[in-house]
Design a protein around this motif. Sequence first.
Motif: not given
Length: 449
Positions: A261-269, A286-287, A305-311
Amino acid sequence: MAAACELGFADLPSDPLLLILSHLDFQDLLSCSLVNRRLHQLSSHDPLWKRPCRQYWLVSDDKKAQKSRSWKATFMEYYLDMGRYIHHYAKLKVAWDALKEYLGEHCPRMISSLKAGVREEDLNDVEQRIGCKIPEDYRCSLRIHNGQKLVVPGLMGSMALSNHYRSEDLLDIDTAAGGFQRRMGLKQCLPITFCIHTGLSQYLALADAEGRHRNDIFYQCPDQTAHNPAALDMFITGTSYSQWFITYVEHVVSGDYPIIRDQIFRYEHDKDCVETTDDITVSVSTSFLPELSSIHPPHYFFTYRIKMEMAKNALPEKACQLDSRYWKITNAKGNVEEVQGPGVVGDYPELKAGRTYEYTSCTTFSTTSGYMEGYYTFHRLGKRSEVFNVTIPRFHMRCPTFQVSTITTEESCSDCFMHDDDSTDTDDYEERRRVLDMPNPTVRCPRYT
């Protein structure tokens, strides 16, 4: 027999001497120019100054051509203005330029919040006002950009979770000086960031005091077990301004910190924290949230923050819906907690080819680190009886280095909240001081969802 001819320094050919001089730094070139007339002439050879111009001031051929000056004159022009920062300027300017280029593409509205560099005499005035020397690398950064306006989103990153929101601005020097601390617990500390919503700041220590080292950058953390409100523990985020700022910029421009949303989020992957099961890939970032954590008592708050993606090439019959989740949570002492429940954050997402679903949740540990792992249970949309598990990769959470307060409960706290008595006739200044002393809010969030 002819007498041997003695050669003086003036008789030596110029080319080998210029080759030797080309390996010298600018300080050595200036020293050589004071030795004698010949060396003064050689050390002024203009091509010798091209390398230090590029190395210290990042002057390209095009930029130099625009100035219509010699390389040496260009070097001296920069040196007269920024010479005291010669060992900081290039790396900080590179970081600022990289950050602005990245923001221009991904968060353009943030560029307009940046302030122009401050004048040298204004920095001197601030030092006189607060009675402390500002670190050279911080001064140098302020000369390039004097922080930003107090706006949202903040340049130094955001975090949103349930009813909690943080967005940190990089303060200009006048606002920072308005929040300079003389009270016990934060003596000689200068806020360099500020969040309008939480009152959270990162402080820069301007002196060795109360267990801190000069140049440390930290979040304050009240010791809730002490009777003295001046007993403040610290989560250390940097050991110098340069290290702190450049490391942050590297995270941003490399894409380690996502733009949401046009912001920098400090989650480290962690790039290894990815697992694929039956065309569904799960990745986790995580953060650590210092404003919701404490060292005494031990309570360390993390969000993930969890991301699920189907191919994209998954077959139509692979379409599925999430039914439940299972978590195995292990702290640093090896204590294990298991959690199982329906859906995620009250939702039962469907996944089809190319579709992505992301959500955010949180957890707390009584230890400084821990990890989580588990699985989601899905069923096929076209065949509800076909149920399968999707692995959630193990992800670790660790709090930053911290420093415990050196102020004991027996120490007097009669001056714990004494503030600077410097007066000003601007309402804006008083408002900033009030805002910089805002307490941190409490927050509740659903865990392990």
